[in-house]
Design an enzyme around this catalytic site. Sequence first.
Site, PDB file in Angstrom:
ATOM      1  N   GLU A 168      -3.946  -2.978  -0.237  1.00 51.49           N
ATOM      2  CA  GLU A 168      -2.820  -2.855  -1.165  1.00 51.49           C
ATOM      3  C   GLU A 168      -3.025  -3.673  -2.435  1.00 51.49           C
ATOM      4  OE1 GLU A 168       1.598  -3.105  -0.294  1.00 51.49           O
ATOM      5  OE2 GLU A 168       0.994  -1.730   1.298  1.00 51.49           O
TER       6      GLU A 168
ATOM      7  N   ASP B 179      -5.072  -3.416   7.377  1.00 52.42           N
ATOM      8  CA  ASP B 179      -3.703  -3.039   7.727  1.00 52.42           C
ATOM      9  C   ASP B 179      -3.784  -1.655   8.352  1.00 52.42           C
ATOM     10  OD1 ASP B 179      -1.076  -2.398   7.988  1.00 52.42           O
ATOM     11  OD2 ASP B 179      -0.596  -2.441   5.848  1.00 52.42           O
TER      12      ASP B 179
END
Length: 390
Positions: A173, A289
């Site tokens: 991200e 993630d």
Amino acid sequence: MSDIVYISDSQSDEDDVNLPSKDECEERCQQFAEITGTDSALAMFYLQDRDWSVERAISDFFSDNQVSGNQQTLSSKKQEKHSNELGVTGARNATTDGQLSKVSGTESFTQQNNLSCPTTFPPIKQTQTSHVNRLCLLSWNIDGLDPDNLVSRTEGACSMLLHENPEIIFLQEIVNTSLQIIKARCVNYEIFLGLEGDKPAPDSYFTAILLRKDCATVERVTLAEFPESRMSRNLLEVQCSVKSIPMTLLTSHLESTAEYTSERKSQLSQAFSRMNKIDKNRVVLFGGDLNLRDKELTGSSALPEGVIDIWEYTGKRAQARYTWDLTINDNKQMSAKFQPRCRFDRVYMRNSVPALLNPVYFELAGIQRLSSCQRFPSDHWGILCHFDIK
């Protein structure tokens, strides 16, 4: 697309339905802290893993902390940690310029600032090991999709990364703003991005692998797209040598939200398949993630033979289980009575033949609140894996 993903990491079907009320939780934490002579942070972690039973938590605390002669039995070898880590010898917090500083005594940063959310984890000691024979990997979703305090939060994340100084870093991200800060701060690392082309699009977010220049030699970098992804997810691969260990490193940010379980399992299966195809003379590390629920590790996405979950292998330490924990991390909060806690972030390993690395410890990182914005660097905790080089 970014809106879908931003919401995704704030959704969970794993709420703690038996959690007492907030006032009752605080009262039990206070009881634990007063009796044990500790603080609310340690109380939180003992209580939440014992169904909020004060009696059980206190009993286990004193059992864990029995001392025989000069030998402390708070932890087994799986609970070793840096000697300058958080706890009774001092808690670390980040200052406004992103630099780490020391706070002496048992008082946590939370208590000093009258904050209701604990920001430190239980103290754990680690026997110092020669740096030559140790290798560390840190994986972290740094939440670049949250625009609030992005510069301060990224600065804080970089300070933590530089303080830990791992040989290998997986990031997820990342957005262009955070990338520029990472490039400016992490000059001792070579950075490989999980995106096509040299420059990210204005609204794109992506993964990265960072390797410390003083100990890594890169052989090849590849990027494999997940063809059915609705969120432009992919698998970044770096073939390299780290401290003379031949390795293949893989990171990804798998499809988010419960409704995309099928695609997430497919992506995980593809990653596991890639791990098994890599030459046996190389150590393979895959993490990021992954948005996983344990029930999704079935069928074609089940853990392959020879692949281990580092958290599980090093003892399933309860304090390091949840990497997305809204009961503690208040960067995001659900509009519901109960806040979720999930083990979204994971690291898997397929060792070489013969085995060249041995996982010895797994911990959470990025757990200090930043004084610059009174928030954590990310809504996720980072995960730091320690390996002994055989």
